[in-house]
Design a protein around this motif. Structure first.
Motif, PDB file in Angstrom:
ATOM      1  N   LEU A 198       0.813  -1.217   0.000  1.00 31.94           N
ATOM      2  CA  LEU A 198       0.000   0.000   0.000  1.00 31.94           C
ATOM      3  C   LEU A 198       0.849   1.270   0.000  1.00 31.94           C
ATOM      4  O   LEU A 198       0.386   2.320   0.426  1.00 31.94           O
ATOM      5  CB  LEU A 198      -0.920  -0.022   1.226  1.00 31.94           C
ATOM      6  CG  LEU A 198      -2.238   0.740   1.152  1.00 31.94           C
ATOM      7  CD1 LEU A 198      -3.093   0.263  -0.002  1.00 31.94           C
ATOM      8  CD2 LEU A 198      -3.000   0.605   2.469  1.00 31.94           C
ATOM      9  N   ASP A 199       2.091   1.192  -0.473  1.00 37.75           N
ATOM     10  CA  ASP A 199       2.972   2.359  -0.377  1.00 37.75           C
ATOM     11  C   ASP A 199       3.335   2.956  -1.728  1.00 37.75           C
ATOM     12  O   ASP A 199       4.295   3.718  -1.831  1.00 37.75           O
ATOM     13  CB  ASP A 199       4.253   1.992   0.382  1.00 37.75           C
ATOM     14  CG  ASP A 199       5.015   0.852  -0.278  1.00 37.75           C
ATOM     15  OD1 ASP A 199       4.441   0.141  -1.125  1.00 37.75           O
ATOM     16  OD2 ASP A 199       6.197   0.652   0.081  1.00 37.75           O
ATOM     17  N   SER A 220      -8.390   2.025  -0.851  1.00 39.62           N
ATOM     18  CA  SER A 220      -9.182   0.856  -1.241  1.00 39.62           C
ATOM     19  C   SER A 220      -9.123  -0.279  -0.222  1.00 39.62           C
ATOM     20  O   SER A 220     -10.132  -0.936   0.032  1.00 39.62           O
ATOM     21  CB  SER A 220      -8.722   0.352  -2.614  1.00 39.62           C
ATOM     22  OG  SER A 220      -7.345   0.001  -2.587  1.00 39.62           O
ATOM     23  N   ALA A 221      -7.960  -0.527   0.361  1.00 41.02           N
ATOM     24  CA  ALA A 221      -7.856  -1.631   1.322  1.00 41.02           C
ATOM     25  C   ALA A 221      -8.773  -1.391   2.517  1.00 41.02           C
ATOM     26  O   ALA A 221      -9.511  -2.282   2.947  1.00 41.02           O
ATOM     27  CB  ALA A 221      -6.409  -1.806   1.770  1.00 41.02           C
ATOM     28  N   ALA A 222      -8.730  -0.176   3.054  1.00 43.21           N
ATOM     29  CA  ALA A 222      -9.578   0.145   4.200  1.00 43.21           C
ATOM     30  C   ALA A 222     -11.052   0.148   3.805  1.00 43.21           C
ATOM     31  O   ALA A 222     -11.916  -0.284   4.588  1.00 43.21           O
ATOM     32  CB  ALA A 222      -9.177   1.498   4.775  1.00 43.21           C
ATOM     33  N   GLN A 223     -11.368   0.609   2.614  1.00 45.30           N
ATOM     34  CA  GLN A 223     -12.758   0.612   2.161  1.00 45.30           C
ATOM     35  C   GLN A 223     -13.303  -0.812   2.075  1.00 45.30           C
ATOM     36  O   GLN A 223     -14.435  -1.077   2.481  1.00 45.30           O
ATOM     37  CB  GLN A 223     -12.844   1.315   0.804  1.00 45.30           C
ATOM     38  CG  GLN A 223     -12.626   2.817   0.891  1.00 45.30           C
ATOM     39  CD  GLN A 223     -12.440   3.477  -0.465  1.00 45.30           C
ATOM     40  OE1 GLN A 223     -12.153   2.797  -1.464  1.00 45.30           O
ATOM     41  NE2 GLN A 223     -12.592   4.791  -0.524  1.00 45.30           N
ATOM     42  N   LEU A 224     -12.480  -1.733   1.569  1.00 45.90           N
ATOM     43  CA  LEU A 224     -12.912  -3.132   1.492  1.00 45.90           C
ATOM     44  C   LEU A 224     -13.060  -3.732   2.893  1.00 45.90           C
ATOM     45  O   LEU A 224     -14.009  -4.484   3.156  1.00 45.90           O
ATOM     46  CB  LEU A 224     -11.897  -3.937   0.687  1.00 45.90           C
ATOM     47  CG  LEU A 224     -11.894  -3.690  -0.821  1.00 45.90           C
ATOM     48  CD1 LEU A 224     -10.646  -4.315  -1.453  1.00 45.90           C
ATOM     49  CD2 LEU A 224     -13.156  -4.255  -1.464  1.00 45.90           C
ATOM     50  N   ALA A 225     -12.133  -3.400   3.779  1.00 41.74           N
ATOM     51  CA  ALA A 225     -12.206  -3.919   5.146  1.00 41.74           C
ATOM     52  C   ALA A 225     -13.493  -3.480   5.828  1.00 41.74           C
ATOM     53  O   ALA A 225     -14.163  -4.272   6.505  1.00 41.74           O
ATOM     54  CB  ALA A 225     -10.988  -3.454   5.942  1.00 41.74           C
ATOM     55  N   THR A 263      -6.289   4.135   6.883  1.00 44.38           N
ATOM     56  CA  THR A 263      -5.133   4.153   5.977  1.00 44.38           C
ATOM     57  C   THR A 263      -4.005   4.994   6.555  1.00 44.38           C
ATOM     58  O   THR A 263      -2.826   4.637   6.429  1.00 44.38           O
ATOM     59  CB  THR A 263      -5.546   4.686   4.592  1.00 44.38           C
ATOM     60  OG1 THR A 263      -6.648   3.915   4.092  1.00 44.38           O
ATOM     61  CG2 THR A 263      -4.390   4.611   3.610  1.00 44.38           C
ATOM     62  N   ARG A 264      -4.357   6.076   7.215  1.00 40.24           N
ATOM     63  CA  ARG A 264      -3.316   6.890   7.857  1.00 40.24           C
ATOM     64  C   ARG A 264      -2.638   6.083   8.973  1.00 40.24           C
ATOM     65  O   ARG A 264      -1.419   6.199   9.172  1.00 40.24           O
ATOM     66  CB  ARG A 264      -3.897   8.179   8.421  1.00 40.24           C
ATOM     67  CG  ARG A 264      -2.848   9.022   9.134  1.00 40.24           C
ATOM     68  CD  ARG A 264      -3.265  10.435   9.374  1.00 40.24           C
ATOM     69  NE  ARG A 264      -2.168  11.179   9.997  1.00 40.24           N
ATOM     70  CZ  ARG A 264      -2.164  12.490  10.160  1.00 40.24           C
ATOM     71  NH1 ARG A 264      -3.182  13.220   9.738  1.00 40.24           N
ATOM     72  NH2 ARG A 264      -1.130  13.087  10.731  1.00 40.24           N
ATOM     73  N   ALA A 265      -3.403   5.259   9.680  1.00 40.84           N
ATOM     74  CA  ALA A 265      -2.802   4.420  10.719  1.00 40.84           C
ATOM     75  C   ALA A 265      -1.779   3.461  10.112  1.00 40.84           C
ATOM     76  O   ALA A 265      -0.705   3.226  10.681  1.00 40.84           O
ATOM     77  CB  ALA A 265      -3.887   3.641  11.462  1.00 40.84           C
ATOM     78  N   PHE A 266      -2.109   2.922   8.935  1.00 37.58           N
ATOM     79  CA  PHE A 266      -1.126   2.061   8.266  1.00 37.58           C
ATOM     80  C   PHE A 266       0.091   2.868   7.837  1.00 37.58           C
ATOM     81  O   PHE A 266       1.237   2.426   8.021  1.00 37.58           O
ATOM     82  CB  PHE A 266      -1.729   1.363   7.049  1.00 37.58           C
ATOM     83  CG  PHE A 266      -0.656   0.741   6.198  1.00 37.58           C
ATOM     84  CD1 PHE A 266      -0.015  -0.411   6.608  1.00 37.58           C
ATOM     85  CD2 PHE A 266      -0.251   1.343   5.012  1.00 37.58           C
ATOM     86  CE1 PHE A 266       1.014  -0.966   5.857  1.00 37.58           C
ATOM     87  CE2 PHE A 266       0.772   0.800   4.253  1.00 37.58           C
ATOM     88  CZ  PHE A 266       1.408  -0.362   4.679  1.00 37.58           C
ATOM     89  N   ASN A 267      -0.114   4.039   7.235  1.00 30.74           N
ATOM     90  CA  ASN A 267       1.018   4.885   6.835  1.00 30.74           C
ATOM     91  C   ASN A 267       1.940   5.166   8.022  1.00 30.74           C
ATOM     92  O   ASN A 267       3.165   5.135   7.899  1.00 30.74           O
ATOM     93  CB  ASN A 267       0.512   6.201   6.258  1.00 30.74           C
ATOM     94  CG  ASN A 267       0.137   6.101   4.791  1.00 30.74           C
ATOM     95  OD1 ASN A 267       0.178   5.010   4.210  1.00 30.74           O
ATOM     96  ND2 ASN A 267      -0.236   7.209   4.186  1.00 30.74           N
TER      97      ASN A 267
END
Length: 294
Positions: A198-199, A220-225, A263-267
């Protein structure tokens, strides 16, 4: 000669040096060959001007106070790391069987197993950091095969060989785009596991902080989750000091909030890993555009 044939010949000519580097000395031990390619890539990043300039541009953005010699050494070490990573992906069928190399930790692996036990899918998110295929190797050795999303390469020779390597780590392998997205949704809804890097810069994404600088990022990853009630789990295959073994960390699932916050948490998670081991991230992604200044 047709344009298609000419294009294939040109692609092969560009691929030949890499193919030679990846396949030479087949009789030598896996780790010796991996280390040799790492040394070669390190020298390219140190002394090949186009690669050096591209690395410098991105590294200066995040480490503006790093001296020229320190930056050159960081670039060379990044090249060494990425050479080894590419070799392992190219020979992923062999890499996947080397279970003794993986030291596993973190609560995320159990979360994936628990979801799988009740027929629920899971999304594993990582980046071009360390050896991301080590993540899928650990999943596979625990009976949890993960597919992956990838961006096809225009060079058909490189594409064919690297795709075969990625497929050795687990299926399905889904190309970016509408067809791949539909297949991804079906896979997740059927209880499958998918791994996503995701980077990369995503032109239609939103600007979120990454290593302290705003970067266009896919949600997209967070939206699917959120849509399918799936755990979204950051995971990293961190190369250890010996160069041959990996600390594979599965972090706790990111709490459900909204897609931008998740997504910001993943970043933030990936940024923390990179700042601890900057040589293990692939700095040549062009992650930031000219409008995203630190």
């Amino acid at each position: 000669m047709s344009s298609t044939t000419l294009r294939s010949v040109l692609h092969f000519a560009r691929y030949l040096p890499l193919w030679s580097a990846l396949t030479v000395f087949r009789w030598r031990a896996f780790d010796v060959r991996s280390r040799s390619l790492g040394t070669t890539f390190g020298l390219i990043l140190r002394w090949f001007p186009p690669a050096r300039r591209r690395f410098d541009r991105e590294a200066k953005r995040i480490f503006p106070n790093l001296k020229s010699l320190q930056r050159a050494r960081l670039g060379q070490e990044m090249g060494r790391q990425m050479g080894r990573t590419l070799f392992e992906i190219y020979h992923d069928d062999e890499f996947q069987t080397q279970h003794h190399k993986f030291k596993v930790s973190g609560p995320g692996l159990k979360a994936i197993a628990d979801a799988n036990a009740v027929g629920r899918g899971a999304i594993v998110v990582s980046g071009h950091f360390g050896q991301w295929e080590a993540i899928r190797a650990v999943l596979k050795m625990n009976g949890l095969e993960s597919g992956a999303v990838y961006r096809p390469n225009k060079n058909s020779h490189y594409e064919r060989r690297v795709l075969a390597g990625i497929e050795a780590g687990g299926k399905p392998i889904l190309a970016t785009g509408q067809v791949g997205t539909r297949a991804l949704v079906r896979h997740l809804r059927n209880g499958g596991i998918i791994s996503i890097l995701l980077d990369e810069k995503y032109a239609e994404g939103v600007r979120l902080p990454f290593l302290g600088a705003d970067a266009l990022t896919s949600l997209s990853a967070a939206q699917l989750a959120l849509k399918y009630d799936l755990p979204m789990i950051p995971a990293y295959g961190i190369r250890l000091d010996d160069g041959n073994t990996f600390s594979v960390v599965f972090e706790a699932p990111i709490p459900f909030t909204d897609s931008a916050t998740m997504t910001r948490a993943f970043n933030d998670s990936l940024s923390e890993r990179i700042l601890k081991n900057p040589e293990q991230w692939y700095w040549l992604l062009r992650r930031w555009d000219d409008g995203a200044k630190p």
